[in-house]
Design an enzyme around this catalytic site. Structure first.
Site, PDB file in Angstrom:
ATOM      1  NE  ARG A   1      -3.760  -2.424   0.712  1.00 36.25           N
ATOM      2  CZ  ARG A   1      -3.590  -3.835   0.130  1.00 36.25           C
ATOM      3  NH1 ARG A   1      -2.553  -3.890  -0.696  1.00 36.25           N
ATOM      4  NH2 ARG A   1      -4.385  -4.714   0.701  1.00 36.25           N
TER       5      ARG A   1
ATOM      6  CB  SER B   1      -8.842  -0.866   4.664  1.00 42.45           C
ATOM      7  OG  SER B   1      -9.104  -2.269   4.197  1.00 42.45           O
TER       8      SER B   1
ATOM      9  CD  GLU C   1      -5.359   1.305   2.665  1.00 42.95           C
ATOM     10  OE1 GLU C   1      -4.802   0.350   3.362  1.00 42.95           O
ATOM     11  OE2 GLU C   1      -6.192   1.435   1.778  1.00 42.95           O
TER      12      GLU C   1
HETATM   13  P1  FAD Z   1      -8.509   9.496  -4.688  1.00 48.11           P
HETATM   14  O1  FAD Z   1      -9.326   8.993  -3.491  1.00 48.11           O
HETATM   15  O2  FAD Z   1      -9.313  10.443  -5.622  1.00 48.11           O
HETATM   16  O3  FAD Z   1      -7.094   9.590  -4.423  1.00 48.11           O
HETATM   17  C1  FAD Z   1      -6.464   8.942  -3.378  1.00 48.11           C
HETATM   18  C2  FAD Z   1      -5.067   9.623  -3.423  1.00 48.11           C
HETATM   19  O4  FAD Z   1      -4.358   9.442  -4.689  1.00 48.11           O
HETATM   20  C3  FAD Z   1      -4.915  11.406  -3.130  1.00 48.11           C
HETATM   21  O5  FAD Z   1      -3.691  11.750  -2.466  1.00 48.11           O
HETATM   22  C4  FAD Z   1      -5.122  11.845  -4.529  1.00 48.11           C
HETATM   23  O6  FAD Z   1      -4.222  12.985  -4.645  1.00 48.11           O
HETATM   24  C5  FAD Z   1      -4.015  10.969  -5.207  1.00 48.11           C
HETATM   25  N1  FAD Z   1      -4.334  10.716  -6.777  1.00 48.11           N
HETATM   26  C6  FAD Z   1      -5.542  10.374  -7.416  1.00 48.11           C
HETATM   27  N2  FAD Z   1      -5.430  10.305  -8.486  1.00 48.11           N
HETATM   28  C7  FAD Z   1      -4.050  10.708  -9.008  1.00 48.11           C
HETATM   29  C8  FAD Z   1      -3.599  11.036 -10.012  1.00 48.11           C
HETATM   30  N3  FAD Z   1      -4.073  10.983 -11.340  1.00 48.11           N
HETATM   31  N4  FAD Z   1      -2.230  11.389 -10.040  1.00 48.11           N
HETATM   32  C9  FAD Z   1      -1.853  11.801  -8.922  1.00 48.11           C
HETATM   33  N5  FAD Z   1      -2.275  11.443  -7.658  1.00 48.11           N
HETATM   34  C10 FAD Z   1      -3.503  11.225  -7.765  1.00 48.11           C
HETATM   35  N6  FAD Z   1      -7.809  -0.134  -1.934  1.00 48.11           N
HETATM   36  C11 FAD Z   1      -6.962  -1.211  -2.015  1.00 48.11           C
HETATM   37  O7  FAD Z   1      -5.804  -1.093  -2.417  1.00 48.11           O
HETATM   38  N7  FAD Z   1      -7.508  -2.195  -2.327  1.00 48.11           N
HETATM   39  C12 FAD Z   1      -9.007  -2.720  -2.078  1.00 48.11           C
HETATM   40  O8  FAD Z   1      -9.314  -3.739  -1.896  1.00 48.11           O
HETATM   41  C13 FAD Z   1      -9.716  -1.399  -1.908  1.00 48.11           C
HETATM   42  N8  FAD Z   1     -11.123  -1.541  -1.628  1.00 48.11           N
HETATM   43  C14 FAD Z   1     -11.752  -0.403  -1.373  1.00 48.11           C
HETATM   44  C15 FAD Z   1     -13.210  -0.810  -0.981  1.00 48.11           C
HETATM   45  C16 FAD Z   1     -13.935   0.450  -0.963  1.00 48.11           C
HETATM   46  C17 FAD Z   1     -15.373   0.031  -0.603  1.00 48.11           C
HETATM   47  C18 FAD Z   1     -13.483   1.708  -0.916  1.00 48.11           C
HETATM   48  C19 FAD Z   1     -14.232   2.712  -0.624  1.00 48.11           C
HETATM   49  C20 FAD Z   1     -11.939   1.851  -1.073  1.00 48.11           C
HETATM   50  C21 FAD Z   1     -11.194   0.922  -1.150  1.00 48.11           C
HETATM   51  N9  FAD Z   1      -9.621   1.018  -1.549  1.00 48.11           N
HETATM   52  C22 FAD Z   1      -9.170  -0.341  -1.788  1.00 48.11           C
HETATM   53  C23 FAD Z   1      -9.186   2.143  -1.759  1.00 48.11           C
HETATM   54  C24 FAD Z   1      -9.222   3.018  -2.885  1.00 48.11           C
HETATM   55  O9  FAD Z   1     -10.474   2.661  -3.604  1.00 48.11           O
HETATM   56  C25 FAD Z   1      -8.150   2.927  -3.663  1.00 48.11           C
HETATM   57  O10 FAD Z   1      -6.969   3.428  -3.049  1.00 48.11           O
HETATM   58  C26 FAD Z   1      -8.216   3.625  -5.076  1.00 48.11           C
HETATM   59  O11 FAD Z   1      -7.008   3.158  -5.995  1.00 48.11           O
HETATM   60  C27 FAD Z   1      -8.325   5.040  -4.938  1.00 48.11           C
HETATM   61  O12 FAD Z   1      -8.690   5.761  -6.102  1.00 48.11           O
HETATM   62  P2  FAD Z   1      -9.264   6.938  -6.359  1.00 48.11           P
HETATM   63  O13 FAD Z   1      -9.286   7.435  -7.633  1.00 48.11           O
HETATM   64  O14 FAD Z   1     -10.621   7.183  -5.603  1.00 48.11           O
HETATM   65  O15 FAD Z   1      -8.561   7.995  -5.414  1.00 48.11           O
HETATM   66  P1  NAP Z   2     -10.183 -10.909   4.779  1.00 47.73           P
HETATM   67  O1  NAP Z   2     -10.149 -11.844   3.608  1.00 47.73           O
HETATM   68  O2  NAP Z   2     -10.925 -11.071   5.683  1.00 47.73           O
HETATM   69  O3  NAP Z   2      -8.627 -11.075   5.269  1.00 47.73           O
HETATM   70  C1  NAP Z   2      -8.310 -10.282   6.476  1.00 47.73           C
HETATM   71  C2  NAP Z   2      -6.884  -9.812   6.412  1.00 47.73           C
HETATM   72  O4  NAP Z   2      -6.027 -10.886   6.343  1.00 47.73           O
HETATM   73  C3  NAP Z   2      -6.544  -9.041   5.138  1.00 47.73           C
HETATM   74  O5  NAP Z   2      -6.231  -7.853   5.696  1.00 47.73           O
HETATM   75  C4  NAP Z   2      -5.447  -9.738   4.526  1.00 47.73           C
HETATM   76  O6  NAP Z   2      -4.311  -8.879   4.270  1.00 47.73           O
HETATM   77  C5  NAP Z   2      -4.966 -10.823   5.356  1.00 47.73           C
HETATM   78  N1  NAP Z   2      -5.092 -11.846   4.776  1.00 47.73           N
HETATM   79  C6  NAP Z   2      -6.054 -12.827   4.470  1.00 47.73           C
HETATM   80  N2  NAP Z   2      -5.564 -14.011   3.769  1.00 47.73           N
HETATM   81  C7  NAP Z   2      -4.243 -14.051   3.578  1.00 47.73           C
HETATM   82  C8  NAP Z   2      -3.287 -14.476   3.133  1.00 47.73           C
HETATM   83  N3  NAP Z   2      -3.595 -15.915   2.657  1.00 47.73           N
HETATM   84  N4  NAP Z   2      -1.996 -14.140   3.153  1.00 47.73           N
HETATM   85  C9  NAP Z   2      -1.866 -12.981   3.796  1.00 47.73           C
HETATM   86  N5  NAP Z   2      -2.680 -12.454   4.318  1.00 47.73           N
HETATM   87  C10 NAP Z   2      -3.816 -12.728   4.405  1.00 47.73           C
HETATM   88  O7  NAP Z   2     -10.138  -9.509   4.139  1.00 47.73           O
HETATM   89  P2  NAP Z   2     -11.219  -8.472   3.712  1.00 47.73           P
HETATM   90  O8  NAP Z   2     -11.222  -7.400   4.705  1.00 47.73           O
HETATM   91  O9  NAP Z   2     -12.547  -9.734   3.421  1.00 47.73           O
HETATM   92  O10 NAP Z   2     -10.475  -7.859   2.375  1.00 47.73           O
HETATM   93  C11 NAP Z   2     -10.511  -8.899   1.207  1.00 47.73           C
HETATM   94  C12 NAP Z   2      -9.197  -8.296   0.567  1.00 47.73           C
HETATM   95  O11 NAP Z   2      -9.721  -7.090  -0.068  1.00 47.73           O
HETATM   96  C13 NAP Z   2      -8.036  -7.951   1.346  1.00 47.73           C
HETATM   97  O12 NAP Z   2      -6.956  -8.429   0.338  1.00 47.73           O
HETATM   98  C14 NAP Z   2      -7.767  -6.628   1.380  1.00 47.73           C
HETATM   99  O13 NAP Z   2      -6.746  -6.017   1.470  1.00 47.73           O
HETATM  100  C15 NAP Z   2      -8.758  -6.091   0.177  1.00 47.73           C
HETATM  101  N6  NAP Z   2      -9.561  -4.898   0.808  1.00 47.73           N
HETATM  102  C16 NAP Z   2      -8.754  -3.567   0.569  1.00 47.73           C
HETATM  103  C17 NAP Z   2      -9.395  -2.417   1.026  1.00 47.73           C
HETATM  104  C18 NAP Z   2      -8.713  -1.082   1.280  1.00 47.73           C
HETATM  105  O14 NAP Z   2      -9.290  -0.014   1.203  1.00 47.73           O
HETATM  106  N7  NAP Z   2      -7.419  -1.267   1.133  1.00 47.73           N
HETATM  107  C19 NAP Z   2     -10.708  -2.496   1.359  1.00 47.73           C
HETATM  108  C20 NAP Z   2     -11.464  -3.594   1.436  1.00 47.73           C
HETATM  109  C21 NAP Z   2     -10.806  -4.600   0.747  1.00 47.73           C
HETATM  110  P3  NAP Z   2      -4.418  -8.186   2.881  1.00 47.73           P
HETATM  111  O15 NAP Z   2      -5.274  -6.714   3.278  1.00 47.73           O
HETATM  112  O16 NAP Z   2      -2.913  -7.493   3.035  1.00 47.73           O
HETATM  113  O17 NAP Z   2      -4.901  -8.774   1.802  1.00 47.73           O
END
Ligand code: FAD
Ligand code: NAP
Length: 331
Positions: A157, A231, A326
């Site tokens: 991340r 998250s 995050e």
């Molecule tokens: P924004 O929220 O608009 O921006 C985020 C940051 O990036 C800000 O600092 C902004 O300035 C910068 N930015 C955006 N676009 C640009 C650009 N073109 N150039 C330079 N800077 C830029 N993230 C995960 O990694 N894994 C997941 O599974 C995941 N699941 C999610 C589930 C939900 C329900 C939600 C709400 C969020 C989740 N996220 C997840 C977080 C998010 O979706 C990601 O980080 C996504 O990439 C953000 O995209 P955005 O366009 O909305 O960025």
């Molecule tokens: P989950 O499957 O309930 O798992 C809980 C946590 O355990 C997750 O954070 C995941 O880490 C870790 N995990 C599970 N299995 C693993 C494995 N085999 N090896 C290493 N780590 C493991 O998680 P969840 O909330 O339902 O989300 C599912 C996936 O979507 C995850 O990968 C999560 O990161 C992603 N997600 C991200 C966001 C975001 O905003 N960043 C939001 C929603 C979902 P990791 O998170 O490192 O995978």
């Protein structure tokens, strides 16, 4: 004055002096030059930000469209995607073309330009596994630069765009190398169980994307219904000694071995301290996934951040671990 409430998935009330969408690089460069000296916020889909009540400056949305196939190799295709494309649409589009690698990243909200910022990841796959390079424009003097995958310094991340080069670049396009034959990753979370539930015996990449989508929709709140930014905290990393100490004290601790230590599930820590589903009428931890902070209605940035500090303090008290936020917090 522009209302940004619809431009952030937490649904926080936020206003800015100006909001502009740059359709192409020339338009972006013109906006950047015109607004030199003003506070600048780059915003995509707003799914990973905490916006302030008022942003005293300009908000630029890099809305470049288009998916171009730059090169076809025997085993891979190199594609370039405009920063303003919607990530979840791109995933389905690539699968329909027979280009593989994004299936586990299905249904992540946001735009393509933001994907490298935190090296988006889910279900055991990160953008880093397919990223080729990033095309960006300098916020300072509008020159264009290509960052190779190595130069992006992608981590968990993390990327250079969140660290040394934070707030210096606008990403205008992302280049990815996708496979022409799928290499499925099924051993993470509940993917296999979900495929069985859907009675899929011989899964292909499309089936994996559909399983991931079903899992996510069951567990995560839809921002259109309940404001959230996914998250809210990163999963913390601890060394082997700390992990062992914690295991001795807390049975059931969820810890995954990683290079150099262990990754703990932040959601489990928050759940353990009793905060899942807790909060007040405005803000709290989601009942199905404690790691997701939700806007239950009427919350402002200060309410979200106050609740986040409460969560951090409780986890710190019990486990001696400080959770790191995050999403990018703007003040
Ligand atoms: P924004 O929220 O608009 O921006 C985020 C940051 O990036 C800000 O600092 C902004 O300035 C910068 N930015 C955006 N676009 C640009 C650009 N073109 N150039 C330079 N800077 C830029 N993230 C995960 O990694 N894994 C997941 O599974 C995941 N699941 C999610 C589930 C939900 C329900 C939600 C709400 C969020 C989740 N996220 C997840 C977080 C998010 O979706 C990601 O980080 C996504 O990439 C953000 O995209 P955005 O366009 O909305 O960025
Ligand atoms: P989950 O499957 O309930 O798992 C809980 C946590 O355990 C997750 O954070 C995941 O880490 C870790 N995990 C599970 N299995 C693993 C494995 N085999 N090896 C290493 N780590 C493991 O998680 P969840 O909330 O339902 O989300 C599912 C996936 O979507 C995850 O990968 C999560 O990161 C992603 N997600 C991200 C966001 C975001 O905003 N960043 C939001 C929603 C979902 P990791 O998170 O490192 O995978």
């Amino acid at each position: 004055m522009i209302d940004l409430t619809q431009h952030n998935t937490l649904g926080l009330p936020s206003q800015a002096d100006t909001y502009v969408r740059a359709k192409d690089r020339l338009q972006l460069q013109a906006w950047l030059q015109r607004h030199q000296g003003y506070p600048l916020l780059v915003l995509g889909g707003g799914s990973n930000v905490v916006l302030p009540d008022y942003w005293p400056g300009v908000v630029i949305a890099p809305a470049m469209q288009g998916v171009q196939c730059l090169e076809t190799r025997s085993e891979q295709v190199l594609i370039e995607v405009g920063a303003g494309e919607v990530w979840k649409d791109l995933v389905l589009y690539t699968l329909k073309q027979g280009w593989y690698g994004l299936e586990n990243l299905a249904d992540i909200p946001g735009w393509v330009g933001a994907a490298p910022i935190q090296n988006i990841g889910a279900y055991g796959v990160e953008l880093s596994s397919v990223l080729h390079s990033v095309v960006a424009v300098s916020r300072k003097d509008s020159h264009e630069q290509v960052f190779s995958r190595e130069q992006c310094r992608l981590g968990y991340r993390e990327s250079i765009f969140k660290q040394e080069e934070a707030e210096r670049w606008v990403i205008v396009a992302v280049r990815m190398l996708l496979r022409r034959q799928p290499l499925l990753h099924l051993d993470y979370g509940e993917i296999r169980q979900e495929l069985l539930r859907q009675q899929v015996e011989h899964p292909d990449a499309w089936a994996v994307s559909q399983a991931v989508i079903a899992l996510r929709r069951r567990k995560l709140p839809d921002p259109a219904v309940l404001g959230n930014a996914g998250s809210f905290f990163k999963n913390p990393w601890v060394d082997a000694m700390k992990a062992s100490e914690l295991r001795d004290h807390f049975s059931g601790l969820v810890a995954y071995p990683q290079a150099g230590g262990y990754k703990l599930a932040a959601g489990w820590l928050i759940d353990y301290v009793g905060l899942r589903g807790q909060g007040d009428q405005h803000v709290g931890c989601h009942v199905d996934q404690a790691l997701v902070l939700v806007n239950r209605g009427g919350a402002k940035a200060a309410d979200i951040l106050a609740w986040a500090r409460h969560v951090q303090a409780r986890v710190q008290d019990v486990f001696g671990i400080m959770l790191e936020i995050e999403p990018r917090v703007y003040r």
